[in-house]
Design a protein around this motif. Structure first.
Motif, PDB file in Angstrom:
ATOM      1  N   MET A   1       0.833  -1.209   0.000  1.00 51.45           N
ATOM      2  CA  MET A   1       0.000   0.000   0.000  1.00 51.45           C
ATOM      3  C   MET A   1       0.862   1.251   0.000  1.00 51.45           C
ATOM      4  N   LYS A   2       1.920   1.224   0.834  1.00 60.38           N
ATOM      5  CA  LYS A   2       2.797   2.371   0.896  1.00 60.38           C
ATOM      6  C   LYS A   2       3.521   2.558  -0.425  1.00 60.38           C
ATOM      7  N   ARG A   3       3.905   1.436  -1.054  1.00 64.61           N
ATOM      8  CA  ARG A   3       4.585   1.529  -2.347  1.00 64.61           C
ATOM      9  C   ARG A   3       3.650   2.125  -3.396  1.00 64.61           C
ATOM     10  N   SER A   4       2.365   1.770  -3.340  1.00 63.36           N
ATOM     11  CA  SER A   4       1.387   2.314  -4.283  1.00 63.36           C
ATOM     12  C   SER A   4       1.216   3.814  -4.082  1.00 63.36           C
ATOM     13  N   GLN A   5       1.144   4.250  -2.825  1.00 64.98           N
ATOM     14  CA  GLN A   5       1.010   5.675  -2.538  1.00 64.98           C
ATOM     15  C   GLN A   5       2.225   6.444  -3.026  1.00 64.98           C
ATOM     16  N   LEU A   6       3.412   5.856  -2.843  1.00 63.71           N
ATOM     17  CA  LEU A   6       4.640   6.506  -3.298  1.00 63.71           C
ATOM     18  C   LEU A   6       4.663   6.620  -4.807  1.00 63.71           C
ATOM     19  N   LYS A   7       4.226   5.571  -5.477  1.00 66.47           N
ATOM     20  CA  LYS A   7       4.179   5.582  -6.941  1.00 66.47           C
ATOM     21  C   LYS A   7       3.212   6.653  -7.442  1.00 66.47           C
ATOM     22  N   ASN A   8       2.027   6.714  -6.833  1.00 63.27           N
ATOM     23  CA  ASN A   8       1.036   7.708  -7.252  1.00 63.27           C
ATOM     24  C   ASN A   8       1.522   9.130  -6.991  1.00 63.27           C
ATOM     25  N   SER A   9       2.216   9.332  -5.870  1.00 64.66           N
ATOM     26  CA  SER A   9       2.776  10.650  -5.565  1.00 64.66           C
ATOM     27  C   SER A   9       3.793  11.058  -6.615  1.00 64.66           C
ATOM     28  N   PHE A  10       4.603  10.100  -7.045  1.00 67.55           N
ATOM     29  CA  PHE A  10       5.600  10.393  -8.086  1.00 67.55           C
ATOM     30  C   PHE A  10       4.913  10.757  -9.394  1.00 67.55           C
ATOM     31  N   LEU A  11       3.844  10.047  -9.750  1.00 64.56           N
ATOM     32  CA  LEU A  11       3.128  10.337 -10.991  1.00 64.56           C
ATOM     33  C   LEU A  11       2.516  11.739 -10.961  1.00 64.56           C
ATOM     34  N   LEU A  12       1.980  12.133  -9.804  1.00 63.78           N
ATOM     35  CA  LEU A  12       1.407  13.474  -9.676  1.00 63.78           C
ATOM     36  C   LEU A  12       2.497  14.539  -9.724  1.00 63.78           C
ATOM     37  N   LEU A  13       3.650  14.245  -9.118  1.00 62.47           N
ATOM     38  CA  LEU A  13       4.761  15.183  -9.186  1.00 62.47           C
ATOM     39  C   LEU A  13       5.243  15.331 -10.623  1.00 62.47           C
ATOM     40  N   LEU A  14       5.289  14.229 -11.354  1.00 63.22           N
ATOM     41  CA  LEU A  14       5.673  14.279 -12.765  1.00 63.22           C
ATOM     42  C   LEU A  14       4.661  15.093 -13.567  1.00 63.22           C
ATOM     43  N   THR A  15       3.383  14.947 -13.228  1.00 62.25           N
ATOM     44  CA  THR A  15       2.339  15.746 -13.877  1.00 62.25           C
ATOM     45  C   THR A  15       2.553  17.231 -13.623  1.00 62.25           C
ATOM     46  N   ALA A  16       2.851  17.580 -12.371  1.00 61.52           N
ATOM     47  CA  ALA A  16       3.104  18.986 -12.033  1.00 61.52           C
ATOM     48  C   ALA A  16       4.313  19.517 -12.785  1.00 61.52           C
ATOM     49  N   ALA A  17       5.344  18.686 -12.931  1.00 59.59           N
ATOM     50  CA  ALA A  17       6.541  19.103 -13.669  1.00 59.59           C
ATOM     51  C   ALA A  17       6.223  19.337 -15.143  1.00 59.59           C
ATOM     52  N   ILE A  18       5.406  18.469 -15.722  1.00 57.86           N
ATOM     53  CA  ILE A  18       5.025  18.620 -17.137  1.00 57.86           C
ATOM     54  C   ILE A  18       4.201  19.885 -17.326  1.00 57.86           C
ATOM     55  N   TRP A  19       3.224  20.091 -16.454  1.00 61.39           N
ATOM     56  CA  TRP A  19       2.370  21.276 -16.587  1.00 61.39           C
ATOM     57  C   TRP A  19       3.140  22.564 -16.293  1.00 61.39           C
ATOM     58  N   GLY A  20       4.024  22.518 -15.296  1.00 60.15           N
ATOM     59  CA  GLY A  20       4.791  23.717 -14.970  1.00 60.15           C
ATOM     60  C   GLY A  20       5.727  24.121 -16.092  1.00 60.15           C
ATOM     61  N   SER A  21       6.447  23.139 -16.654  1.00 56.21           N
ATOM     62  CA  SER A  21       7.369  23.444 -17.752  1.00 56.21           C
ATOM     63  C   SER A  21       6.627  23.768 -19.041  1.00 56.21           C
ATOM     64  N   ALA A  22       5.351  23.365 -19.132  1.00 54.51           N
ATOM     65  CA  ALA A  22       4.568  23.672 -20.334  1.00 54.51           C
ATOM     66  C   ALA A  22       4.347  25.168 -20.492  1.00 54.51           C
ATOM     67  N   PHE A  23       4.454  25.927 -19.404  1.00 47.49           N
ATOM     68  CA  PHE A  23       4.335  27.383 -19.520  1.00 47.49           C
ATOM     69  C   PHE A  23       5.434  27.944 -20.417  1.00 47.49           C
ATOM     70  N   VAL A  24       6.605  27.318 -20.384  1.00 45.96           N
ATOM     71  CA  VAL A  24       7.694  27.741 -21.267  1.00 45.96           C
ATOM     72  C   VAL A  24       7.312  27.474 -22.715  1.00 45.96           C
ATOM     73  N   ALA A  25       6.787  26.270 -22.979  1.00 47.27           N
ATOM     74  CA  ALA A  25       6.369  25.933 -24.339  1.00 47.27           C
ATOM     75  C   ALA A  25       5.287  26.888 -24.830  1.00 47.27           C
ATOM     76  N   GLN A  26       4.350  27.230 -23.954  1.00 48.70           N
ATOM     77  CA  GLN A  26       3.286  28.153 -24.328  1.00 48.70           C
ATOM     78  C   GLN A  26       3.843  29.542 -24.628  1.00 48.70           C
ATOM     79  N   SER A  27       4.827  29.974 -23.845  1.00 51.18           N
ATOM     80  CA  SER A  27       5.429  31.289 -24.058  1.00 51.18           C
ATOM     81  C   SER A  27       6.226  31.325 -25.353  1.00 51.18           C
ATOM     82  N   VAL A  28       7.030  30.282 -25.585  1.00 47.71           N
ATOM     83  CA  VAL A  28       7.846  30.223 -26.802  1.00 47.71           C
ATOM     84  C   VAL A  28       6.961  30.087 -28.032  1.00 47.71           C
ATOM     85  N   GLY A  29       5.888  29.320 -27.919  1.00 53.01           N
ATOM     86  CA  GLY A  29       4.999  29.124 -29.057  1.00 53.01           C
ATOM     87  C   GLY A  29       4.375  30.410 -29.553  1.00 53.01           C
ATOM     88  N   MET A  30       4.218  31.395 -28.656  1.00 51.00           N
ATOM     89  CA  MET A  30       3.635  32.668 -29.049  1.00 51.00           C
ATOM     90  C   MET A  30       4.539  33.477 -29.967  1.00 51.00           C
TER      91      MET A  30
END
Length: 313
Positions: A1-30
């Motif tokens: 269970m703890k391993r599953s929670q850790l895995k899900n936390s990592f996936l959400l952190l990866l999501t935040a990293a993708i969305w956060g860095s996407a602001f750069v792509a959005q800015s450059v795309g303009m």
């Protein structure tokens, strides 16, 4: 269970990293295409990316093993289910897509007037706005939420009004308006996601978002294939990673996670956007603006903390 929670936390952190860095792509795309064109093309790419994912995950649910597909799909018969279920799915995708198109368009236009870091923090205000809007759904907020609202207002003043009242930039207002619509989008998703297949819902919303954005793009912006191809890298990143992969990882990561912890991890996209703007674009914020960012981030954190229940006598 703890391993599953850790895995899900990592996936959400990866999501935040993708969305956060996407602001750069959005800015450059303009630099190559205009806002409606950028959002229309990226949304279409995101929808096309999710089509094979739907069938892949549906096939995986036929196995007896518990897999990410089981988390993504409540049923392998989403697209071939009852007429009522299909109607709910397509109506939900329509609602989500329209709100997402309006929110992302305001955000994309606003980014052209401000830095990546500021855009990330102003967008993250949706974390505070969601519980406020929930009041209209007769859901009470804890005292910590109201404290976070007061802090967010002060942080927004420092971040968006560097020269006193009356100097709020056009981009800041557009981003705040977009943040409000992102909060509405979260509540719409919250309503429809338990009733629909998550990936199919995202796919339909991106198709709707693409159509809604491309109509004004062809009317007001007159997009050309050469300009779209010139912006292929930021558009592809925003379409495949931010739309397709990011939303899919969010759906997987939030399954079985405490929603408070999940929201807190996802809110890190604002801090990541500042880091990405500094590392990739060399953008900096003044001391006053950094203080405002810190206060806004504190408000976001406080809004996610649970309030101790009152003891019964």
């Amino acid at each position: 269970m703890k391993r599953s929670q850790l895995k899900n936390s990592f996936l959400l952190l990866l999501t935040a990293a993708i969305w956060g860095s996407a602001f750069v792509a959005q800015s450059v795309g303009m630099d190559y295409v205009k806002p409606f064109t950028f959002n229309g093309v990226r949304s279409a790419i995101g929808a096309l990316f999710l089509i094979p994912c739907i069938f892949f995950f549906q096939n995986r649910t036929n196995s007896s093993e518990v897999s990410p597909a089981d988390q993504l799909n409540q049923s392998a018969k989403t697209l071939a289910s009852s007429p009522i279920a299909r109607k709910t799915l397509f109506f939900g995708g329509l609602c989500c897509g329209i709100v997402l198109a309006a929110a992302s368009s305001l955000q994309q236009i606003g980014i052209s007037y401000t830095s990546v870091g500021k855009a990330g923090f102003l967008t993250a205000i949706y974390i505070v706005l969601v519980p406020i809007l929930s009041l209209f759904l007769k859901k009470r907020c804890s005292p910590l939420v109201w404290l976070s609202v007061a802090l967010a207002v002060g942080g927004l003043y420092l971040l968006s009004v560097p020269d006193g009242f009356g100097s709020i930039g056009k981009g800041d207002l557009l981003l705040i308006a977009g943040s409000f619509l992102f909060a509405v989008h979260i509540l719409v998703i919250d309503y429809f996601s338990p009733r629909c297949n998550g990936v199919a819902l995202s796919c339909i919303q991106f198709f709707v978002c693409a159509v809604v954005c491309l109509i004004p793009a062809f009317i007001f912006e007159q997009p050309s294939l050469s300009s779209i191809l010139a912006a292929w890298a930021p558009i592809l990143y925003a379409g495949v990673l931010s739309c397709g992969v990011g939303y899919t990882l969010q759906i997987i990561g939030q399954k079985g996670m405490n929603p408070t912890i999940a929201s807190l991890i996802l809110s890190l996209e604002s801090a990541i956007s500042v880091l990405a703007g500094w590392l990739i674009l060399g953008q900096t914020l003044s001391a006053r603006e950094l203080t405002g960012c810190a206060i806004v981030f504190l408000a976001i954190v406080l809004a996610q903390l649970p309030w101790p229940p009152t003891k019964k006598s």
